[in-house]
Write a protein that holds these residues in place. Sequence first.
Motif, PDB file in Angstrom:
ATOM      1  N   ARG A  72       0.596   8.392  -4.228  1.00 51.49           N
ATOM      2  CA  ARG A  72       0.886   7.292  -3.308  1.00 51.49           C
ATOM      3  C   ARG A  72       1.983   6.398  -3.887  1.00 51.49           C
ATOM      4  NH1 ARG A  72      -2.670   3.735  -2.578  1.00 51.49           N
ATOM      5  NH2 ARG A  72      -4.411   4.305  -3.918  1.00 51.49           N
ATOM      6  N   PRO A  73       2.642   5.584  -3.057  1.00 52.32           N
ATOM      7  CA  PRO A  73       3.745   4.753  -3.543  1.00 52.32           C
ATOM      8  C   PRO A  73       3.355   3.882  -4.743  1.00 52.32           C
ATOM      9  CG  PRO A  73       3.704   4.738  -1.157  1.00 52.32           C
ATOM     10  CD  PRO A  73       2.462   5.460  -1.590  1.00 52.32           C
ATOM     11  N   GLY A  74       4.210   3.914  -5.752  1.00 46.50           N
ATOM     12  CA  GLY A  74       3.990   3.123  -6.958  1.00 46.50           C
ATOM     13  C   GLY A  74       3.143   3.809  -8.005  1.00 46.50           C
ATOM     14  N   TYR A  75       2.632   4.998  -7.697  1.00 49.93           N
ATOM     15  CA  TYR A  75       1.848   5.780  -8.644  1.00 49.93           C
ATOM     16  C   TYR A  75       2.606   7.068  -8.991  1.00 49.93           C
ATOM     17  CZ  TYR A  75      -2.384   3.012  -7.605  1.00 49.93           C
ATOM     18  OH  TYR A  75      -3.314   2.008  -7.473  1.00 49.93           O
ATOM     19  N   GLY A  76       2.399   7.533 -10.232  1.00 49.50           N
ATOM     20  CA  GLY A  76       2.969   8.815 -10.626  1.00 49.50           C
ATOM     21  C   GLY A  76       4.464   8.878 -10.405  1.00 49.50           C
ATOM     22  N   ARG A  77       4.893   9.878  -9.635  1.00 55.24           N
ATOM     23  CA  ARG A  77       6.322  10.079  -9.377  1.00 55.24           C
ATOM     24  C   ARG A  77       6.813   9.469  -8.075  1.00 55.24           C
ATOM     25  NH1 ARG A  77       8.880  15.691 -11.375  1.00 55.24           N
ATOM     26  NH2 ARG A  77       8.367  15.512 -13.581  1.00 55.24           N
ATOM     27  N   SER A  78       5.948   8.762  -7.370  1.00 55.44           N
ATOM     28  CA  SER A  78       6.346   8.203  -6.077  1.00 55.44           C
ATOM     29  C   SER A  78       6.876   6.785  -6.218  1.00 55.44           C
ATOM     30  CB  SER A  78       5.164   8.209  -5.102  1.00 55.44           C
ATOM     31  OG  SER A  78       4.858   9.525  -4.683  1.00 55.44           O
ATOM     32  N   THR A  79       7.995   6.540  -5.577  1.00 61.44           N
ATOM     33  CA  THR A  79       8.620   5.226  -5.600  1.00 61.44           C
ATOM     34  C   THR A  79       7.761   4.218  -4.847  1.00 61.44           C
ATOM     35  OG1 THR A  79      10.752   6.381  -5.507  1.00 61.44           O
ATOM     36  CG2 THR A  79      10.774   4.001  -5.110  1.00 61.44           C
ATOM     37  N   ALA A  80       7.697   3.016  -5.365  1.00 59.96           N
ATOM     38  CA  ALA A  80       6.959   1.947  -4.689  1.00 59.96           C
ATOM     39  C   ALA A  80       7.580   1.656  -3.324  1.00 59.96           C
ATOM     40  CB  ALA A  80       6.955   0.687  -5.540  1.00 59.96           C
ATOM     41  N   ALA A  81       6.741   1.200  -2.393  1.00 56.32           N
ATOM     42  CA  ALA A  81       7.211   0.860  -1.044  1.00 56.32           C
ATOM     43  C   ALA A  81       6.515  -0.405  -0.570  1.00 56.32           C
ATOM     44  CB  ALA A  81       6.951   2.016  -0.082  1.00 56.32           C
ATOM     45  N   PRO A  82       6.835  -1.548  -1.181  1.00 57.86           N
ATOM     46  CA  PRO A  82       6.146  -2.806  -0.823  1.00 57.86           C
ATOM     47  C   PRO A  82       6.271  -3.118   0.657  1.00 57.86           C
ATOM     48  CG  PRO A  82       7.511  -3.080  -2.787  1.00 57.86           C
ATOM     49  CD  PRO A  82       7.874  -1.749  -2.201  1.00 57.86           C
ATOM     50  N   GLY A  83       5.151  -3.454   1.255  1.00 59.76           N
ATOM     51  CA  GLY A  83       5.161  -3.861   2.653  1.00 59.76           C
ATOM     52  C   GLY A  83       5.133  -2.742   3.668  1.00 59.76           C
ATOM     53  N   ALA A  84       5.191  -1.485   3.233  1.00 58.78           N
ATOM     54  CA  ALA A  84       5.227  -0.370   4.186  1.00 58.78           C
ATOM     55  C   ALA A  84       3.891  -0.163   4.878  1.00 58.78           C
ATOM     56  CB  ALA A  84       5.655   0.913   3.474  1.00 58.78           C
ATOM     57  N   GLY A  85       2.809  -0.459   4.170  1.00 62.90           N
ATOM     58  CA  GLY A  85       1.486  -0.296   4.756  1.00 62.90           C
ATOM     59  C   GLY A  85       1.106   1.159   4.961  1.00 62.90           C
ATOM     60  N   PHE A  86      -0.067   1.372   5.527  1.00 59.97           N
ATOM     61  CA  PHE A  86      -0.563   2.723   5.728  1.00 59.97           C
ATOM     62  C   PHE A  86       0.270   3.517   6.742  1.00 59.97           C
ATOM     63  CE2 PHE A  86      -4.841   0.638   4.637  1.00 59.97           C
ATOM     64  CZ  PHE A  86      -4.585   0.766   3.279  1.00 59.97           C
ATOM     65  N   PRO A  87       0.701   2.918   7.867  1.00 64.40           N
ATOM     66  CA  PRO A  87       1.544   3.678   8.794  1.00 64.40           C
ATOM     67  C   PRO A  87       2.865   4.121   8.164  1.00 64.40           C
ATOM     68  CG  PRO A  87       0.575   1.799   9.920  1.00 64.40           C
ATOM     69  CD  PRO A  87       0.292   1.613   8.448  1.00 64.40           C
ATOM     70  N   GLY A  88       3.418   3.285   7.264  1.00 61.55           N
ATOM     71  CA  GLY A  88       4.634   3.688   6.574  1.00 61.55           C
ATOM     72  C   GLY A  88       4.412   4.891   5.687  1.00 61.55           C
ATOM     73  N   TRP A  89       3.249   4.914   5.004  1.00 61.82           N
ATOM     74  CA  TRP A  89       2.925   6.079   4.182  1.00 61.82           C
ATOM     75  C   TRP A  89       2.776   7.321   5.055  1.00 61.82           C
ATOM     76  CZ3 TRP A  89      -0.714   9.820   4.067  1.00 61.82           C
ATOM     77  CH2 TRP A  89      -0.695  10.668   2.942  1.00 61.82           C
ATOM     78  N   ALA A  90       2.231   7.174   6.246  1.00 58.83           N
ATOM     79  CA  ALA A  90       2.067   8.318   7.139  1.00 58.83           C
ATOM     80  C   ALA A  90       3.415   8.975   7.439  1.00 58.83           C
ATOM     81  CB  ALA A  90       1.385   7.882   8.437  1.00 58.83           C
ATOM     82  N   ASP A  91       4.466   8.174   7.586  1.00 57.41           N
ATOM     83  CA  ASP A  91       5.803   8.733   7.805  1.00 57.41           C
ATOM     84  C   ASP A  91       6.255   9.545   6.589  1.00 57.41           C
ATOM     85  OD1 ASP A  91       5.964   7.562  10.313  1.00 57.41           O
ATOM     86  OD2 ASP A  91       6.958   5.753   9.549  1.00 57.41           O
TER      87      ASP A  91
END
Length: 309
Positions: A72-91
């Motif tokens: 997930r964003p900000g963990y491991g190799r994934s770039t953080a995505a502040p403010g994206a929320g769950f729908p943003g992660w779905a994209d």
Amino acid sequence: MTEELRAAMGTTAAESLTLADGRRIGYAVFGDPAGRPCLLVHGYGSSRWVAGWALSDAVLRRHGLRVVSVDRPGYGRSTAAPGAGFPGWADDAAALAGHLRLDRVATIGVSMGAGPVLALAAKRPDLVTSTTILGGMAPVDGVGRWAPDSRADAFYWRLARRAPRLLRRLCSLAATTMSAGARGDADRLVGRVERSLIPADLRVFRRLLADGGDAAKAAFVADVKESCGQGGAAMAGDLLDYLRPWGFDPAGVRGPVHLWHGLEDPKVPVALARRLADRLPGGTARFVPGGHFAAFAYQDEILARIAAE
């Protein structure tokens, strides 16, 4: 991590996809390389490596499942995505599925991976065949006063509500401590984690590591290391995200959703899980003896159902 543990991790490799906006999403593949695809989303303070110690490779292969475990964003190799929320992660997840040429996928959300997988099911019903949630965190809007049984967790949630700046500082300190532990002796790290678990979770945790042998222990060490590699911002963000509106209504998820939750879960009150189950029109729920790890004791049954849908 010792060289022996590195060798025990086998050929499982970390990969990443660069998204259209330049961010990265990290993932790793476990189980049957030619099996039915399943997207796994980890919880708080974890990473893609959770699939390497919490799920049995033998069981995955027996049921013909190919698990793509995502950072997930900000963990491991994934770039953080502040403010994206769950729908943003779905994209992001849909972009990864497209990159891997996956037309249909089952999903598994572990703990705080619940919101992201439900968002994907709500936004992309054409992509998701079924959603399975293991010890999942639920929406808390309109719940009123609540707190987990774990005193440490209750303290973090209290800071999230009242002092988010202090929460971020504390999560940063926790990440530094975890990172130092992951660079040291693996057995000492495992022992430290064991001392923090309630008896029910301790039994499941020990069984998972024992059944998986050195490869499971190596994956666990890697999980701890990568969970805090970018600092504690993602951990603080998890708590804050779950206190905000999710950006979609779980009641809008029409596909099958299967919840598994421990009756003595010290981290996610079972009352919250029951409330979430009641909001899902296509949901089924199994409340089983045990704590936060309770569902992993039933993984053969859980994975068999995923493979059959």
